[in-house]
Design a protein around this motif. Structure first.
Motif, mmCIF file in Angstrom:
data_model
loop_
_atom_site.group_PDB
_atom_site.id
_atom_site.type_symbol
_atom_site.label_atom_id
_atom_site.label_comp_id
_atom_site.label_asym_id
_atom_site.label_seq_id
_atom_site.Cartn_x
_atom_site.Cartn_y
_atom_site.Cartn_z
ATOM 1 N N ALA A 95 -9.050 46.906 3.764
ATOM 2 C CA ALA A 95 -8.965 46.781 5.112
ATOM 3 C C ALA A 95 -10.153 47.986 5.749
ATOM 4 C CB ALA A 95 -7.643 47.167 5.932
ATOM 5 N N VAL A 96 -10.788 47.236 6.878
ATOM 6 C CA VAL A 96 -11.655 48.291 7.482
ATOM 7 C C VAL A 96 -11.025 49.226 8.752
ATOM 8 C CG1 VAL A 96 -13.629 48.328 8.912
ATOM 9 C CG2 VAL A 96 -13.736 46.917 6.887
ATOM 10 N N LEU A 97 -11.039 50.173 8.671
ATOM 11 C CA LEU A 97 -10.590 51.306 9.544
ATOM 12 C C LEU A 97 -11.103 51.316 10.965
ATOM 13 C CD1 LEU A 97 -8.061 53.123 9.976
ATOM 14 C CD2 LEU A 97 -9.390 55.095 9.241
ATOM 15 N N VAL A 98 -10.668 51.082 12.018
ATOM 16 C CA VAL A 98 -11.067 51.247 13.367
ATOM 17 C C VAL A 98 -10.173 52.325 14.009
ATOM 18 C CG1 VAL A 98 -11.542 49.987 15.568
ATOM 19 C CG2 VAL A 98 -11.560 48.636 13.682
ATOM 20 N N ALA A 99 -11.020 53.395 14.303
ATOM 21 C CA ALA A 99 -10.501 54.586 15.063
ATOM 22 C C ALA A 99 -11.389 55.436 15.895
ATOM 23 C CB ALA A 99 -10.059 55.584 13.724
ATOM 24 N N PRO A 100 -10.806 56.280 16.616
ATOM 25 C CA PRO A 100 -11.757 57.228 17.400
ATOM 26 C C PRO A 100 -12.521 57.985 16.387
ATOM 27 C CG PRO A 100 -9.434 57.109 18.236
ATOM 28 C CD PRO A 100 -9.440 56.421 17.003
ATOM 29 N N TYR A 101 -13.473 58.393 16.626
ATOM 30 C CA TYR A 101 -14.624 59.244 15.964
ATOM 31 C C TYR A 101 -14.127 60.340 15.015
ATOM 32 C CZ TYR A 101 -19.045 61.717 14.994
ATOM 33 O OH TYR A 101 -19.970 62.310 14.278
ATOM 34 N N GLY A 102 -13.337 61.238 15.815
ATOM 35 C CA GLY A 102 -12.662 62.315 14.994
ATOM 36 C C GLY A 102 -11.657 62.209 14.158
ATOM 37 N N LEU A 111 -7.184 62.860 4.591
ATOM 38 C CA LEU A 111 -5.883 61.850 3.980
ATOM 39 C C LEU A 111 -6.578 60.817 2.791
ATOM 40 C CD1 LEU A 111 -3.927 60.942 7.047
ATOM 41 C CD2 LEU A 111 -3.853 62.792 5.373
ATOM 42 N N GLY A 112 -7.931 60.719 2.534
ATOM 43 C CA GLY A 112 -8.254 60.005 1.567
ATOM 44 C C GLY A 112 -8.271 58.579 1.826
ATOM 45 N N TYR A 113 -8.528 58.015 2.992
ATOM 46 C CA TYR A 113 -8.955 56.825 3.259
ATOM 47 C C TYR A 113 -10.326 56.452 2.420
ATOM 48 C CZ TYR A 113 -8.678 52.342 5.753
ATOM 49 O OH TYR A 113 -8.333 50.981 6.049
ATOM 50 N N PRO A 114 -10.448 55.303 2.141
ATOM 51 C CA PRO A 114 -11.737 54.977 1.316
ATOM 52 C C PRO A 114 -12.722 55.060 2.304
ATOM 53 C CG PRO A 114 -10.051 53.275 0.827
ATOM 54 C CD PRO A 114 -9.386 54.108 1.937
ATOM 55 N N GLU A 115 -13.782 55.863 1.736
ATOM 56 C CA GLU A 115 -14.940 56.036 2.564
ATOM 57 C C GLU A 115 -15.756 54.854 3.113
ATOM 58 O OE1 GLU A 115 -17.192 58.519 3.359
ATOM 59 O OE2 GLU A 115 -15.773 60.259 2.534
ATOM 60 N N ALA A 116 -15.927 53.768 2.156
ATOM 61 C CA ALA A 116 -16.790 52.709 2.331
ATOM 62 C C ALA A 116 -16.126 51.749 3.602
ATOM 63 C CB ALA A 116 -16.933 51.890 1.098
ATOM 64 N N GLN A 117 -14.734 52.008 3.771
ATOM 65 C CA GLN A 117 -14.181 51.169 4.679
ATOM 66 C C GLN A 117 -13.892 51.694 5.996
ATOM 67 O OE1 GLN A 117 -11.441 50.080 0.564
ATOM 68 N NE2 GLN A 117 -10.199 49.917 2.666
ATOM 69 N N ALA A 118 -14.536 52.978 6.280
ATOM 70 C CA ALA A 118 -14.275 53.733 7.487
ATOM 71 C C ALA A 118 -15.723 54.304 7.929
ATOM 72 C CB ALA A 118 -13.320 54.872 7.253
ATOM 73 N N THR A 119 -16.520 53.272 8.122
ATOM 74 C CA THR A 119 -18.161 53.726 8.574
ATOM 75 C C THR A 119 -18.010 54.040 10.117
ATOM 76 O OG1 THR A 119 -18.852 51.719 8.837
ATOM 77 C CG2 THR A 119 -18.814 52.825 6.557
ATOM 78 N N THR A 122 -17.365 50.845 12.870
ATOM 79 C CA THR A 122 -16.189 50.976 13.164
ATOM 80 C C THR A 122 -15.364 52.090 13.676
ATOM 81 O OG1 THR A 122 -14.986 50.731 11.195
ATOM 82 C CG2 THR A 122 -15.289 48.791 12.313
ATOM 83 N N GLY A 123 -16.216 53.152 13.778
ATOM 84 C CA GLY A 123 -15.776 54.385 14.616
ATOM 85 C C GLY A 123 -16.121 54.631 15.792
ATOM 86 N N GLY A 124 -15.421 54.206 16.767
ATOM 87 C CA GLY A 124 -15.957 54.225 18.279
ATOM 88 C C GLY A 124 -15.327 55.338 18.899
#
Ligand code: NI
Ligand code: MN
Length: 277
Positions: A95-102, A111-119, A122-124
């Motif tokens: 799954a791709v992570l959508v989260a606020p920037y920080g 926490l080790g969330y996979p890098e390629a799935q949190a660019t 989707t960081g807004g």
């Protein structure tokens, strides 16, 4: 009833115990309890919001094991009752992570969330709109008046003298516009705030997932004012009853809406159940 339709309904009931059926073309909203939802879009996409599948009120202890595909995880803030099982789900499902920037960055580096799935795709941050092409939807990041310290229980426990929380960006809510489906506003954890009326300025919200428990967030009376500002057709109460401190109830919300002459319908989903919109 047409035989094929009847077979479909029976299969649905048998395969998804405790779930109310969503008809084809509907958007299915499943509540795991607390602030944790699974949203299935008409195009077959799957979005999780604040996936704490181990919430004490979730009756289905196999939710995590039986999760299936997940396209996106939306996180409203860093508190452990919202981050929940995010990292495990990310690793397991891609799954791709959508989260606020920080928060996005510390989810990866701490926490080790996979890098390629949190660019940064989707960081807004607040005021921005993010495309979610895999589920045919887009999501706008809106204010939440709260904290967003990353407080996952492992942080600080093994390092005496170190802080037990780290920064997690801004706390937010999300307005999710689903192609061919409803516009859903998840408030995140928040107090009511005057600028919620800006949400009604930009969106026709069909369904508002609103925290009502009090103590850490707005209670039912304050949530009624929030509903008055946002003007959704329906409101689904959440972030109540998970544990003793969260005392707000859907009945209180109904009473408070009636006092304000707000006609939004209160739709109660039980933990572990689904409903079509
Ligand atoms: Ni919180
Ligand atoms: Mn919370």
């Amino acid at each position: 009833m047409h035989k094929v339709v009847r077979t479909f309904l029976l299969a649905g009931v048998l395969l998804v115990p405790g779930a109310l059926l969503a008809a084809p073309g509907e958007t299915k909203v499943h509540w795991y309890g607390h602030a944790s939802f699974r949203i299935e879009t008409p195009s077959g996409g799957v979005i999780l919001i604040d996936p704490w599948l181990g919430a004490p009120t979730n009756p289905d202890k196999s939710s995590l094991a039986n999760l299936g595909k997940v396209d996106y995880i939306l996180l409203t803030h860093g508190h452990e009752d919202h981050v929940g099982n995010t990292v495990e789900i990310g690793k397991k499902t891609g799954a791709v992570l959508v989260a606020p920037y920080g928060l996005l960055f510390n989810m990866k580096s701490v926490l080790g969330y996979p890098e390629a799935q949190a660019t940064l795709a989707t960081g807004g941050n607040i005021g921005g709109t993010i495309d979610l092409p895999k589920v045919k939807a887009k999501v706008t990041v809106v204010h939440a008046v709260h904290g967003s310290e990353l407080t996952t229980p492992t942080i600080g426990k093994t390092a005496p003298g170190q802080p037990s929380t780290i920064p997690g960006g801004n706390p937010v809510g999300y307005v999710l516009q689903i192609e061919g489906g409803p516009t859903i506003y998840h408030t995140g954890d928040t107090e009511v705030y005057e600028d919620m009326k800006l949400i009604a300025e930009f969106f026709k919200v069909d369904v508002m997932l609103a925290c009502i428990g009090g103590h850490f967030t707005m209670d039912a009376a304050r949530a009624a004012l929030a509903v008055q500002k946002v003007k959704p057709k329906q409101v689904v109460p959440m972030h109540y009853g998970t544990f003793g401190l969260l005392k707000g109830t859907p009945d209180q919300l109904r009473d408070e809406l009636a006092k304000r002459k707000v006609d939004a319908e209160v739709v109660v989903i039980k933990p572990g159940e689904s409903r079509g919109f």
